[in-house]
Motif scaffolding. Structure first.
Motif, mmCIF file in Angstrom:
data_model
loop_
_atom_site.group_PDB
_atom_site.id
_atom_site.type_symbol
_atom_site.label_atom_id
_atom_site.label_comp_id
_atom_site.label_asym_id
_atom_site.label_seq_id
_atom_site.Cartn_x
_atom_site.Cartn_y
_atom_site.Cartn_z
ATOM 1 N N GLN A 70 -0.400 7.303 -6.018
ATOM 2 C CA GLN A 70 -1.607 8.136 -5.989
ATOM 3 C C GLN A 70 -1.273 9.612 -5.774
ATOM 4 O OE1 GLN A 70 -4.851 6.954 -6.635
ATOM 5 N NE2 GLN A 70 -3.473 5.299 -7.255
ATOM 6 N N TYR A 115 1.387 1.981 -3.533
ATOM 7 C CA TYR A 115 0.128 2.491 -4.072
ATOM 8 C C TYR A 115 -0.051 3.967 -3.696
ATOM 9 C CZ TYR A 115 -4.919 3.294 -4.345
ATOM 10 O OH TYR A 115 -6.158 3.822 -4.607
ATOM 11 N N THR A 133 0.820 -1.208 0.000
ATOM 12 C CA THR A 133 0.000 0.000 0.000
ATOM 13 C C THR A 133 0.853 1.257 0.000
ATOM 14 O OG1 THR A 133 -1.780 -1.235 1.074
ATOM 15 C CG2 THR A 133 -1.937 1.163 1.147
ATOM 16 N N GLN A 139 -8.190 -0.026 -1.792
ATOM 17 C CA GLN A 139 -6.859 -0.436 -1.323
ATOM 18 C C GLN A 139 -6.611 0.054 0.102
ATOM 19 O OE1 GLN A 139 -4.623 -2.480 -2.676
ATOM 20 N NE2 GLN A 139 -3.166 -2.207 -1.022
#
Length: 117
Positions: free
Chosen positions: A37, A33, A30, A97
């Motif tokens: 983002q 991720y 994460t 997520q």
């Protein structure tokens, strides 16, 4: 990080080891991720908390795997850090997520609370 159940450990400790290992893995994934983002997801304080969560989860799992009696202390720290990480991840809104990460952190916090008691 595959761990084998041991006849010397009780089922709740094996479950905690699995939850810590799962939480470590999802936090690491994460983080990537979040960096992709950008914005709020990539806030340095958020990333640092997730990195710290991943680290303490691995440390707690390793302490239990080794049979170290100090696992109660690492689990207590893991419980608190995972709770904070879960809250932080859940605050990111309707993001699948981030919710998966928050759920893993909550499971880990709950099992670590039992180990720290």
């Amino acid at each position: 990080m595959a761990h084998h159940d041991s006849p010397q450990r009780d089922a709740s400790m094996d479950e905690c080891i699995r939850n810590c290992s799962d939480c470590h893995a999802i936090c690491v994934a994460t983080i990537r991720y979040c960096l992709e983002q950008g914005g709020r997801h990539a806030d340095p304080a958020h990333i640092t908390l997730m990195e710290t969560c991943a680290d303490i989860c691995r440390t707690s799992a390793d302490a239990m795997l080794r049979g170290a009696d100090v696992h109660v202390h690492t689990c207590r720290a893991c419980m608190e850090i995972c709770r904070r990480c879960a809250e932080d991840c859940a605050s990111m809104g309707d993001d699948a997520q981030m919710q998966r990460c928050a759920d893993a952190c909550r499971r880990c916090a709950e099992s670590c609370a039992r180990m720290a008691a």
